[in-house]
Write an enzyme that holds these catalytic residues in place. Sequence first.
Site, PDB file in Angstrom:
ATOM      1  N   HIS A  19       1.629  11.217  -1.075  1.00 38.23           N
ATOM      2  CA  HIS A  19       0.620  10.758  -0.127  1.00 38.23           C
ATOM      3  C   HIS A  19      -0.337  11.909   0.175  1.00 38.23           C
ATOM      4  O   HIS A  19       0.044  12.834   0.893  1.00 38.23           O
ATOM      5  CB  HIS A  19       1.307  10.260   1.156  1.00 38.23           C
ATOM      6  CG  HIS A  19       0.378   9.552   2.089  1.00 38.23           C
ATOM      7  ND1 HIS A  19       0.362   8.185   2.233  1.00 38.23           N
ATOM      8  CD2 HIS A  19      -0.599  10.024   2.899  1.00 38.23           C
ATOM      9  CE1 HIS A  19      -0.574   7.861   3.121  1.00 38.23           C
ATOM     10  NE2 HIS A  19      -1.167   8.954   3.525  1.00 38.23           N
TER      11      HIS A  19
ATOM     12  N   HIS B  42       0.833  -1.197   0.000  1.00 39.13           N
ATOM     13  CA  HIS B  42       0.000   0.000   0.000  1.00 39.13           C
ATOM     14  C   HIS B  42       0.874   1.255   0.000  1.00 39.13           C
ATOM     15  O   HIS B  42       1.808   1.352   0.791  1.00 39.13           O
ATOM     16  CB  HIS B  42      -0.885  -0.019   1.261  1.00 39.13           C
ATOM     17  CG  HIS B  42      -1.671   1.241   1.470  1.00 39.13           C
ATOM     18  ND1 HIS B  42      -1.617   1.947   2.639  1.00 39.13           N
ATOM     19  CD2 HIS B  42      -2.522   1.902   0.648  1.00 39.13           C
ATOM     20  CE1 HIS B  42      -2.419   3.003   2.543  1.00 39.13           C
ATOM     21  NE2 HIS B  42      -2.984   2.995   1.345  1.00 39.13           N
TER      22      HIS B  42
END
Length: 316
Positions: free
Chosen positions: A98, A52
């Site tokens: 992110h 992930h």
Amino acid sequence: MHFALRLAAFAALLLTSYSDALFIPVKRDMLCNGHAALCDRKYGNTTFLGSHDSFAVSTSVFALARTQEVDVPSQLRRGVRMLQAQGHMNGGKLHFCHNTCGLYDGGTVEQYLKDVKYFLDRHPNEVLTFIFTNPENLSVDKVWKPVFDSSGITNLTYVPPQPVMSRGDWPTLGEMIASGKRVVVFLDKGAENKTDPSSAFILPQFQMVWEDPYDPTDPKWPCKVDRSAGPLAPSQQLNLMNHNLNVNLIPVGRGVRLPDRLSSPRTNGIRSILKHAHNCAPLVEDRSPNFVMLDYVNVGQGLEAVNRLNGFAFNS
Ligand SMILES: *[C@@H]1O[C@H](CO)[C@@H](O)[C@H](O)[C@H]1NC(C)=O
Ligand SMILES: *[C@@H]1O[C@H](CO)[C@@H](O)[C@H](O)[C@H]1NC(C)=O
Ligand SMILES: *[C@@H]1O[C@H](CO)[C@@H](O)[C@H](O)[C@H]1NC(C)=O
Ligand SMILES: *[C@@H]1O[C@H](CO)[C@@H](O)[C@H](O)[C@H]1NC(C)=O
């Protein structure tokens, strides 16, 4: 004395041939993703270990936006065969970041893809999947595809024979490896609207891969179809388990969720992963999941769990 020496030399020779016969592996080229049995297994019938936000790497506990502790090449060496990442525009170039590039900038997608290609060129019997997200709706034809081309990886990508592949339609890993087309690329949005035929390798994820809820916070791992699109029923699609536990700092609405590093040895343990797979199985006609996606892939027994889900008792 002379005789003793000769005897010793003879014994050494015997031992060498014996150990050669025992330990030199034959037909190594018959392995697919590390296992002979996977060569005849369809891609859609295989479980892969996933990472992930694979680019969000830091060893500092203060890097709150990190999801991994080892870099992408190390993840690949540890058996990760599905890489997930989030694309954002930064300074006119496509980066993996992110949420925002101010929070965590993982560098350009081009460099990332070059690093992965370097690994794949040296490991010709490996099938790999990318599942990328496109939160800014950047153009597949004008932004995403050119970066694949300039990294050199487009030549390795798989273009399906039909727009939507059900889980039974995929080729075997052996067929993909033999054809050299062993990289499958999914994008969460925008791929359904591409028009340039040379972008055909960038596939609309939710038509072929469903997910259970992302950023989960419940270690009992309930499973339900969260994101999926037609025309196929979810049971006929591939499925991705979001097996990355989060702590919710402010449990209002979606709250503020952070990867739960402290629980990761348990989260990434065999029991926890198999429990989650068990909870998802009724939604996919009692099959194993296709992608087991983890934070901190260097922690726990992710690869062992995936091997078990593929029907291998041992981690070899
Ligand atoms: C991207 O498109 C979706 C609809 O497909 C829309 O809901 C969303 O606001 C768009 N995001 C941006 C950053 O434009
Ligand atoms: C593309 O891949 C094939 C194998 O699938 C290889 O023979 C060929 O040399 C590659 N072409 C380029 C330009 O890398
Ligand atoms: C793709 O096209 C559909 C309809 O043609 C539209 O509803 C959707 O918002 C588009 N998605 C993106 C990401 O542009
Ligand atoms: C592959 O097929 C076997 C036999 O039907 C099944 O037990 C297993 O769960 C399947 N795995 C996946 C990922 O579809």
